[in-house]
Motif scaffolding. Structure first.
Motif, PDB file in Angstrom:
ATOM      1  N   UNK A  15      44.654  59.063  11.732  1.00  0.00           N
ATOM      2  CA  UNK A  15      44.620  57.621  11.954  1.00  0.00           C
ATOM      3  C   UNK A  15      45.877  56.959  11.390  1.00  0.00           C
ATOM      4  N   UNK A  16      46.297  57.385  10.202  1.00  0.00           N
ATOM      5  CA  UNK A  16      47.493  56.804   9.599  1.00  0.00           C
ATOM      6  C   UNK A  16      48.720  57.045  10.471  1.00  0.00           C
ATOM      7  N   UNK A  17      48.915  58.278  10.923  1.00  0.00           N
ATOM      8  CA  UNK A  17      50.123  58.588  11.688  1.00  0.00           C
ATOM      9  C   UNK A  17      50.095  57.967  13.080  1.00  0.00           C
ATOM     10  N   UNK A  18      48.932  57.887  13.703  1.00  0.00           N
ATOM     11  CA  UNK A  18      48.879  57.223  15.011  1.00  0.00           C
ATOM     12  C   UNK A  18      49.138  55.723  14.864  1.00  0.00           C
ATOM     13  N   UNK A  19      48.579  55.119  13.815  1.00  0.00           N
ATOM     14  CA  UNK A  19      48.829  53.693  13.556  1.00  0.00           C
ATOM     15  C   UNK A  19      50.309  53.439  13.280  1.00  0.00           C
TER      16      UNK A  19
END
Length: 287
Positions: A15-19
């Motif tokens: 989630x962090x890297x996609x965001x």
């Protein structure tokens, strides 16, 4: 608390890297839209037509990343509104930035949006894993015991010097650009802005993200060695410039060891900041 422990660490990482990637592409998308506006206003049809295809690629990429982001968001039960707030603010600031600010300050603002946007994602996601996200990330007061582990920073210097020697000896131009010099030139040789960005903002944001967030999640899923290696490699990759990736990865390993020994991210922030101050001093003297 039992519910928090059942959440998979990899969901938080994804989630962090996609965001983060979605945020970076969104800023580029806004820049592309504003450029199209200026081209259309100037009746430059040829340049406008050439920008249509990149706009289409950007649009498809943004939609795809949004779907991935929304998928992992639901896994952690994070509100779409909370994520959307930072994107709305980033779009507004970037639009104003594109129309009204045309200088090195514009680049600084864009970097700050990305850095603090990513930091926002870290704190938002961390709340899913712990009710005390600050302590969970390793942000706490330094003790006298912590200071003795600072010397692990110097373990990075022999391999970094060896790497630089090999690059010069074999004349590997691909790895021989000057990353620090590039940053200074991007900010029009304004050393005050460079110092603020490289020696204050970057150490704080990058250490909380990599030695705090990424290290913690990988460690909870795998081993300490995996946590050190993975967060250090990712730390190297985000520097983008080929000349900086390997030295940054090596630095990341030494900082990760300090993080492991002290269990304190403030220690790594201090050493990271001192490292960048030294690099800035050496580069400014060379210039």
């Amino acid at each position: 608390m039992a519910k928090l422990k059942d959440l998979k660490p990899l969901n938080g990482l994804f989630l962090f890297f996609t965001c983060s990637i979605l945020l970076i592409l969104t800023l580029q998308y806004v820049d592309l839209i504003t450029n199209l506006f200026f081209q259309f206003s100037n009746e430059n049809k040829d340049e406008t037509n050439n920008s249509i295809f990149p706009l289409l690629i950007f649009s498809i990429s943004l939609i795809t990343l949004f779907l991935f982001t929304d998928f992992y968001r639901t896994k952690l039960n994070i509100s779409r509104t909370k994520i959307g707030k930072i994107f709305s603010l980033a779009i507004l600031i970037t639009t104003l930035n594109s129309f009204f600010i045309q200088s090195s300050l514009s680049i600084l603002i864009q970097i700050l949006i990305i850095d603090f946007g990513c930091l926002y994602f870290v704190f938002l996601i961390s709340k899913s894993y712990s009710t005390n996200k600050i302590l969970w990330l390793g942000i706490k007061k330094i003790s006298n015991r912590d200071i003795r582990y600072f010397f692990y920073y110097f373990l990075a210097w022999p391999p970094i010097i060896l790497w630089g020697t090999l690059i010069n000896y074999y004349d590997l131009d691909f790895f021989n650009s000057d990353y620090s010099k590039t940053i200074i030139e991007m900010l029009n040789n304004n050393l005050i802005l460079v110092f603020f960005l490289a020696c204050i903002v970057a150490p704080v944001c990058e250490e909380i993200i990599f030695r705090g967030f990424v290290y913690k999640l990988v460690k909870s899923r795998y081993t300490i060695k995996h946590a050190i290696i993975i967060n250090s490699i990712l730390f190297g990759i985000i520097h983008f410039d080929p000349s900086a990736i390997v030295p940054a990865t090596i630095l990341g390993i030494s900082l990760s060891i300090i993080r492991h020994k002290t269990e304190n991210v403030i220690c790594t922030i201090i050493m990271h900041s001192l490292h960048n101050i030294f690099a800035l001093f050496m580069t400014s003297q060379a210039l």
